[in-house]
Design a protein around this motif. Structure first.
Motif, PDB file in Angstrom:
ATOM      1  N   UNK A 136       0.468  -6.187   4.267  1.00  0.00           N
ATOM      2  CA  UNK A 136       0.301  -5.111   3.282  1.00  0.00           C
ATOM      3  C   UNK A 136      -0.648  -4.055   3.812  1.00  0.00           C
ATOM      4  N   UNK A 137      -0.271  -2.796   3.623  1.00  0.00           N
ATOM      5  CA  UNK A 137      -1.172  -1.694   3.966  1.00  0.00           C
ATOM      6  C   UNK A 137      -1.373  -0.847   2.729  1.00  0.00           C
ATOM      7  N   UNK A 138      -2.631  -0.657   2.376  1.00  0.00           N
ATOM      8  CA  UNK A 138      -2.941   0.033   1.136  1.00  0.00           C
ATOM      9  C   UNK A 138      -3.759   1.279   1.429  1.00  0.00           C
ATOM     10  N   UNK A 139      -3.259   2.432   0.967  1.00  0.00           N
ATOM     11  CA  UNK A 139      -4.024   3.682   1.048  1.00  0.00           C
ATOM     12  C   UNK A 139      -4.174   4.180  -0.375  1.00  0.00           C
ATOM     13  N   UNK A 140      -5.352   4.062  -0.945  1.00  0.00           N
ATOM     14  CA  UNK A 140      -5.524   4.389  -2.359  1.00  0.00           C
ATOM     15  C   UNK A 140      -4.674   3.456  -3.188  1.00  0.00           C
ATOM     16  N   UNK A 141      -3.843   4.049  -4.053  1.00  0.00           N
ATOM     17  CA  UNK A 141      -2.948   3.228  -4.860  1.00  0.00           C
ATOM     18  C   UNK A 141      -1.602   3.014  -4.185  1.00  0.00           C
ATOM     19  N   UNK A 142      -1.407   3.683  -3.044  1.00  0.00           N
ATOM     20  CA  UNK A 142      -0.097   3.609  -2.410  1.00  0.00           C
ATOM     21  C   UNK A 142       0.003   2.431  -1.449  1.00  0.00           C
ATOM     22  N   UNK A 143       0.984   1.608  -1.740  1.00  0.00           N
ATOM     23  CA  UNK A 143       1.150   0.379  -0.980  1.00  0.00           C
ATOM     24  C   UNK A 143       2.370   0.478  -0.061  1.00  0.00           C
ATOM     25  N   UNK A 144       2.199   0.099   1.174  1.00  0.00           N
ATOM     26  CA  UNK A 144       3.339  -0.018   2.076  1.00  0.00           C
ATOM     27  C   UNK A 144       3.342  -1.443   2.607  1.00  0.00           C
ATOM     28  N   UNK A 145       4.495  -2.090   2.490  1.00  0.00           N
ATOM     29  CA  UNK A 145       4.587  -3.412   3.113  1.00  0.00           C
ATOM     30  C   UNK A 145       5.294  -3.253   4.455  1.00  0.00           C
TER      31      UNK A 145
END
Lengths: 161, 163
Positions: free
Chosen positions: A26-35
């Motif tokens: 999981x990569x999280x930037x603020x509220x935006x999540x990218x798996x």
């Protein structure tokens, strides 16, 4: 340094045995999540092309939807899937694959009912067969990594805490 | 067994043929999926319970993605089982309705039926359960492209640019 709830959810998904089986990160930037699902030989469904297994792409989308929904609902617990529909746009190439989700409608857990709409994330040319019939919650996803590998809508409802 | 995936249509026994097909699918092999029975246009299969496949560590329930992958593969197999001359298939769309969580420690069983085989599209339904189909875990409706590799060469996905 204390963890935010978003960070806790993102970390929690990496502890799920099945997410580890797929190698999901999981990569999280603020509220935006990218798996991120790094390519691995065991994810292949068609060794001739070769292509990722469609089920694996679906699984990645579902896991992303569940995690994004947990973050959006500020819940430490993952929602349960009621139904999921996947429209395949093309085969998944044997490369690292990414997924994002967007919550497009909710009921019950953050106030009133909103109409579910097909998510804006859906790429041009994706199937117009939208099935927003579950009023509880609905999430739409694409995997933009390999340029719209797959599009889908999934409809999930969070567990009551 | 030969490593050449093109040999999947070579066996005369349908069960052997689909088992070979599963063996040539790395993800199906990784899941531990098995095909147990086959009839024209119908297949039965299972995925044994394994801790690696857990989606909810609190309850030990298997992940939804396992069921997605399993049923996708089994439905594809049913489409191939309906064909007089087996060819490759690719999923166009797949829709799963979950009725209840799978029971921890139990294998997930499923049966798939290709109820319509068209010239270019096959339609398949499947149900997943752990004891009897009367108490289903999930229902699936899927559509498959028939002869999906037609015109595409081996390694087509390895090329960087579309020609």
């Amino acid at each position: 340094m204390s963890e935010t709830p978003q960070q806790r959810v993102a970390a929690a998904i990496e502890r799920v045995p099945y997410a580890r089986f797929l190698g999901i990160r999981a990569e999280l930037k603020g509220d935006e999540l990218t798996l991120v699902m790094p390519f691995s030989q065991h994810l292949v469904g068609n060794p001739l092309l070769p292509a990722l297994h469609g089920g694996v792409v679906g699984a990645l989308l579902e896991v992303t939807a569940l995690t994004q929904l947990a973050i959006a609902s500020k819940s430490e617990r993952f929602p349960k899937t009621v139904d999921i529909g996947i429209d395949y746009l093309r085969s998944g190439k044997p490369v690292d694959t990414f997924a994002r989700a967007k919550v497009v409608g909710t009921q019950g857990w953050d106030g009133g009912l909103r109409r579910c709409r097909p998510p804006k994330l859906m790429p041009e040319g994706a199937s117009g067969r939208s099935r927003p019939r579950n009023p509880h919650a609905c999430t739409g996803i694409v995997t933009p990594a390999t340029r719209s590998a797959t599009g889908l809508r999934s409809f999930t409802t969070p567990t009551r805490s | 067994m030969s490593d050449k995936p093109t040999s999947y249509a070579s066996s005369d026994d349908p069960l052997q043929r689909v088992r070979a097909m599963i063996q040539f699918t790395p993800q199906a092999k990784a899941l531990g999926m098995e095909v147990t029975r086959i009839e024209p246009a119908r297949v039965w299969g299972l995925v044994p319970y394994r801790e690696e496949l857990i989606g909810d560590p609190e309850t030990g329930v298997i992940a939804g993605g396992v069921i997605t992958t399993f049923l996708d593969t089994l439905c594809g197999t049913a489409a191939v089982a309906a064909m007089e001359h087996p060819t490759t298939v690719a999923t166009i769309d797949l829709r799963i309705d979950y009725m209840r969580p799978a029971t921890p420690q139990k294998s997930v069983l499923a049966e798939a039926h290709c109820y319509k085989l068209g010239k270019s599209v096959a339609f398949v339904r499947a149900v997943a359960y752990d004891e009897t189909p009367d108490n289903p875990i999930a229902h699936v409706a899927a559509a498959f492209m028939v002869n999906s590799n037609n015109g595409r060469k081996v390694g087509a996905n390895l090329r960087t640019k579309k020609s």
